[in-house]
Design an enzyme around this catalytic site. Sequence first.
Site, mmCIF file in Angstrom:
data_model
loop_
_atom_site.group_PDB
_atom_site.id
_atom_site.type_symbol
_atom_site.label_atom_id
_atom_site.label_comp_id
_atom_site.label_asym_id
_atom_site.label_seq_id
_atom_site.Cartn_x
_atom_site.Cartn_y
_atom_site.Cartn_z
ATOM 1 N N HIS A 59 0.849 -1.187 0.000
ATOM 2 C CA HIS A 59 0.000 0.000 0.000
ATOM 3 C C HIS A 59 0.886 1.239 0.000
ATOM 4 O O HIS A 59 2.059 1.185 0.378
ATOM 5 C CB HIS A 59 -0.892 0.019 1.241
ATOM 6 C CG HIS A 59 -1.967 -1.007 1.227
ATOM 7 N ND1 HIS A 59 -3.003 -1.002 2.131
ATOM 8 C CD2 HIS A 59 -2.193 -2.082 0.421
ATOM 9 C CE1 HIS A 59 -3.816 -2.012 1.895
ATOM 10 N NE2 HIS A 59 -3.336 -2.688 0.859
ATOM 11 N N GLU B 85 1.023 3.799 1.968
ATOM 12 C CA GLU B 85 1.589 4.122 3.277
ATOM 13 C C GLU B 85 2.777 3.228 3.610
ATOM 14 O O GLU B 85 3.804 3.684 4.117
ATOM 15 C CB GLU B 85 0.537 3.958 4.392
ATOM 16 C CG GLU B 85 -0.699 4.807 4.232
ATOM 17 C CD GLU B 85 -1.838 4.078 3.530
ATOM 18 O OE1 GLU B 85 -1.616 3.464 2.463
ATOM 19 O OE2 GLU B 85 -2.967 4.131 4.051
ATOM 20 N N CYS C 96 -5.935 1.697 6.149
ATOM 21 C CA CYS C 96 -6.590 0.446 6.526
ATOM 22 C C CYS C 96 -5.979 -0.044 7.850
ATOM 23 O O CYS C 96 -5.007 0.537 8.339
ATOM 24 C CB CYS C 96 -6.396 -0.591 5.418
ATOM 25 S SG CYS C 96 -4.694 -1.216 5.296
ATOM 26 N N CYS D 187 -2.121 -0.678 7.592
ATOM 27 C CA CYS D 187 -1.333 0.546 7.513
ATOM 28 C C CYS D 187 -1.392 1.327 8.825
ATOM 29 O O CYS D 187 -0.379 1.887 9.267
ATOM 30 C CB CYS D 187 -1.801 1.394 6.344
ATOM 31 S SG CYS D 187 -1.461 0.621 4.743
#
Length: 171
Positions: A58, A60, A88, A91
């Site tokens: 992701h 992040e 999420c 993260c």
Amino acid sequence: MSQQFSALDEHFMRCAMALATQAEEEGEIPVGAVLVKDGEIVAEGWNQSIGNHDATAHAEMQALRKAGQALSNYRLLDTTLYVTLEPCPMCAGALLHSRVKRIVFGARDIKAGAAGTVLNLFEHQAAYHYATVERGLFEAECRAQLQTFFKRRRKEIKTLKKAKRALKREQ
């Protein structure tokens, strides 16, 4: 939670939005992130899960990995992460572990948002670190980019299914 965003906040979120566009150009879900320390970008990331065949890639996570290398420390004290979509749970956990001080995000994630929309790991009683979370910076723009991406993706899938059915009928 403050809704007063500075010109610098806006600048860094625009940088994250440009990275989201880069992700989209690569066929990824358009999410971008920049990590800032002392007014300078330390690291950036964009979604790369599809291309890297890595569920953890992701935006992040990409930014956190690069920042750890750049600062030679997994603890990213006194930093701010700007990200176009609410983190999420994965993260959010990584942001807590890395001790990011402040998280600023654009669009809420109504399915998996872990910074206040579905759940809030940053304010959970069992959290060992707390971060300031500020929501809604360029929210409409960030949400629109995601919605446009998914509408286009659904249309592409529908077209492919239609073409497959037509091909089967011809055989």
